[in-house]
Design a protein around this motif. Structure first.
Motif, PDB file in Angstrom:
ATOM      1  N   TRP A 221       0.829  -1.208   0.000  1.00 20.55           N
ATOM      2  CA  TRP A 221       0.000   0.000   0.000  1.00 20.55           C
ATOM      3  C   TRP A 221       0.864   1.259   0.000  1.00 20.55           C
ATOM      4  O   TRP A 221       1.881   1.344   0.694  1.00 20.55           O
ATOM      5  N   LYS A 222       0.440   2.247  -0.748  1.00 26.04           N
ATOM      6  CA  LYS A 222       1.112   3.545  -0.791  1.00 26.04           C
ATOM      7  C   LYS A 222       0.341   4.501   0.122  1.00 26.04           C
ATOM      8  O   LYS A 222      -0.836   4.787  -0.105  1.00 26.04           O
ATOM      9  N   THR A 223       0.973   4.975   1.164  1.00 24.81           N
ATOM     10  CA  THR A 223       0.311   5.880   2.099  1.00 24.81           C
ATOM     11  C   THR A 223       1.329   6.810   2.733  1.00 24.81           C
ATOM     12  O   THR A 223       2.505   6.436   2.922  1.00 24.81           O
ATOM     13  N   ASP A 224       0.901   8.041   3.031  1.00 23.08           N
ATOM     14  CA  ASP A 224       1.804   9.035   3.618  1.00 23.08           C
ATOM     15  C   ASP A 224       1.882   8.924   5.130  1.00 23.08           C
ATOM     16  O   ASP A 224       2.824   9.435   5.737  1.00 23.08           O
ATOM     17  N   LYS A 225       0.897   8.289   5.757  1.00 23.84           N
ATOM     18  CA  LYS A 225       0.883   8.173   7.214  1.00 23.84           C
ATOM     19  C   LYS A 225       0.362   6.796   7.610  1.00 23.84           C
ATOM     20  O   LYS A 225      -0.316   6.124   6.821  1.00 23.84           O
ATOM     21  N   PRO A 226       0.684   6.355   8.825  1.00 20.60           N
ATOM     22  CA  PRO A 226       0.223   5.028   9.266  1.00 20.60           C
ATOM     23  C   PRO A 226      -1.304   4.925   9.230  1.00 20.60           C
ATOM     24  O   PRO A 226      -2.013   5.867   9.610  1.00 20.60           O
ATOM     25  N   GLY A 228      -5.020   3.325  10.331  1.00 22.94           N
ATOM     26  CA  GLY A 228      -5.677   2.833  11.527  1.00 22.94           C
ATOM     27  C   GLY A 228      -6.473   1.573  11.254  1.00 22.94           C
ATOM     28  O   GLY A 228      -6.468   1.017  10.143  1.00 22.94           O
ATOM     29  N   THR A 229      -7.198   1.137  12.270  1.00 25.68           N
ATOM     30  CA  THR A 229      -7.946  -0.127  12.154  1.00 25.68           C
ATOM     31  C   THR A 229      -9.048  -0.048  11.113  1.00 25.68           C
ATOM     32  O   THR A 229      -9.300  -1.018  10.400  1.00 25.68           O
ATOM     33  N   ASP A 230      -9.721   1.100  11.014  1.00 27.20           N
ATOM     34  CA  ASP A 230     -10.804   1.227  10.041  1.00 27.20           C
ATOM     35  C   ASP A 230     -10.277   1.076   8.621  1.00 27.20           C
ATOM     36  O   ASP A 230     -10.870   0.365   7.792  1.00 27.20           O
ATOM     37  N   ALA A 231      -9.166   1.735   8.332  1.00 22.86           N
ATOM     38  CA  ALA A 231      -8.573   1.639   6.998  1.00 22.86           C
ATOM     39  C   ALA A 231      -8.097   0.218   6.722  1.00 22.86           C
ATOM     40  O   ALA A 231      -8.235  -0.299   5.604  1.00 22.86           O
ATOM     41  N   LEU A 232      -7.524  -0.414   7.749  1.00 22.18           N
ATOM     42  CA  LEU A 232      -7.034  -1.782   7.572  1.00 22.18           C
ATOM     43  C   LEU A 232      -8.181  -2.735   7.234  1.00 22.18           C
ATOM     44  O   LEU A 232      -8.100  -3.503   6.270  1.00 22.18           O
ATOM     45  N   THR A 233      -9.241  -2.691   8.032  1.00 23.04           N
ATOM     46  CA  THR A 233     -10.350  -3.632   7.822  1.00 23.04           C
ATOM     47  C   THR A 233     -11.112  -3.336   6.541  1.00 23.04           C
ATOM     48  O   THR A 233     -11.697  -4.244   5.940  1.00 23.04           O
ATOM     49  N   SER A 234     -11.092  -2.079   6.081  1.00 21.34           N
ATOM     50  CA  SER A 234     -11.774  -1.780   4.824  1.00 21.34           C
ATOM     51  C   SER A 234     -10.979  -2.264   3.617  1.00 21.34           C
ATOM     52  O   SER A 234     -11.552  -2.570   2.568  1.00 21.34           O
TER      53      SER A 234
END
Length: 440
Positions: A221-226, A228-234
């Protein structure tokens, strides 16, 4: 030219694409294996075998993704045995004969063979017997892997020649070590905050291979910041819970549910009920077992318990899932908090044992009906005392076969409604002694 069913080519060989993370991180020595200290530690069974140089045939029993194949491959390296891997799903008798013949030829040339059989429980009992002579004469050292209970799936002859080692699901600390090893290989941290990282480990459900596959997805995954759980599970589908409705997990979990009810722990009982429901268990099966719990473990200490369980079952049939499952949860809660007695269950088993032992003993003649003249002449019904006409509505007559000593099967406990039933049992026992002239 490699032998049939030999291990795949080494990681250094050319491949069609990049090697998966799980393959790159495969341990190169037993010391690199994460977890399973109860098997691999210096004082553990496998560690002791290797230290003494007396490795025997093994059955590795454990869930998926805990290192069964890896351990078998490394055992071959540690003992300088030729590693051959087959799967019981895809291997028939003709292929097995070729494997044994190749091992025999290899042995004549001074090289032993470690034969790793994945899903060994898939072989039927006759096929399992086919391994025995080759194990006994040293042609192969067998290492079988199974996710099913060997006691049920493997025959006694094979088990007597192999030591069963139990591998366990990886705990969170083991999985975290594996995640750190993956980050070192990837040369970067996973783009997850602390809570999301914990969620990722939870999603692996004790399976190291699953964790590495998930990490491989997250690392891309390309992301500028860590995240969270919501983003992970989605972004990741939650892994389905390991649950085999016909295998060990099925029986382990229903046993846990039953024993939690028996142990008067409603929270644990609800947890195991939920585990089975989320795993896809048929609620009707659970309804039937819940009624059984009421009969076996509560019994007459709370006669209402069985009625509540039947009502819960009927409620589920009317509402279906998921609404009807709430009724099953309420029934389980009631059972866990109900007074417990297995007196009725024990009494029934004792009566069944006595019935099998006494065979065809007839009832005493005084309680037999006499609808014909011949039966009356033979004394059928003679001397029968009609209990309603007796004092206290109790005659105290013998109702067991004349040749059989009176049995005492039902011994109510001093809990719940059975406390009242115990008074009645004791009352009638005293009257029986009195009416039968001092004998019981």
């Amino acid at each position: 030219m490699p032998d049939l069913f030999d291990s795949p080519s080494s990681p250094s060989s050319a491949s069609a694409g990049p090697r998966p993370l799980a393959d790159r991180l495969r341990p190169q020595t037993l010391g690199q294996v994460i977890g399973q200290e109860q098997v691999l530690g210096p004082d553990a069974p496998l560690g002791a075998m290797l230290a003494s140089g007396s490795l025997s045939s093994l059955v590795l029993w454990g869930p998926p993704g805990v290192g069964k194949t890896t351990i078998a491959r490394l055992l071959a390296d540690e003992t300088d045995l030729h590693f051959v891997q087959i799967s019981a799903i895809f291997t028939g008798v003709p292929e097995l004969r070729k494997v044994f013949e190749a091992a025999r030829m290899r042995r004549q040339n001074g090289k032993g063979t470690l034969l790793f059989v994945d899903e060994i429980h898939r072989f039927n009992k006759a096929q399992q017997d086919g391994f025995l002579p080759h194990m006994e004469d040293g042609t192969i050292l067998l290492v079988g892997a199974t996710t099913e209970n060997p006691s049920f799936e493997l025959n006694a002859a094979l088990l007597s020649r192999a030591q069963v080692l139990i591998l366990t699901r990886l705990n969170d600390a083991d999985l975290e070590r594996l995640a750190q090893r993956a980050e070192a290989d990837l040369d970067r941290k996973l783009p997850l905050d602390a809570q999301a990282r914990g969620q990722l480990i939870n999603m692996a459900d004790g399976d190291g291979r699953t964790l590495l596959n998930l990490i491989e997805q997250v690392a891309a995954w390309k992301t500028d910041k860590p995240l969270g759980t919501d983003a992970l599970t989605s972004r990741l589908m939650k892994r389905a819970t390991k649950y085999d409705k016909s295998g060990d997990e099925h029986y382990n979990l229903i046993s846990a549910l039953h024993k939690s009810v028996r142990g008067s722990d409603p929270d644990a009982a609800l947890y195991w009920l939920a585990r089975m429901l989320t795993g896809g268990e048929d609620p009707r099966y659970l309804a039937r077992r819940i009624v059984r719990m009421a009969v076996e473990d509560i019994g007459l200490a709370d006669p209402q318990a069985q009625h509540i369980c039947i009502q819960a079952w009927e409620t589920y049939e009317r509402l279906g899932s998921p609404e009807g499952e709430l009724a099953l949860g309420q029934a389980v809660t009631y059972l866990a908090l109900a007074p417990k007695s297995n007196a009725g269950y024990v009494a029934f088993k004792a009566a069944m044992a006595a019935a099998k032992q006494t065979g065809s003993e007839p009832p005493p003649r005084h309680i037999l009906n006499a609808p014909t003249k011949l039966m009356k002449e033979q004394g059928f019904g003679t001397g029968y005392a009609y209990d309603h006409d007796a004092e206290d509505g109790f005659s105290g007559q013998n109702y067991f076969p004349d040749t059989m000593k009176r049995g005492i099967y039902y011994l109510p406990v001093d809990r719940g409604f059975e406390r009242e039933l115990k008074k009645r049992v004791d009352f009638f026992a005293g009257l029986r002694v009195k009416r039968q002239g001092g004998t019981n």
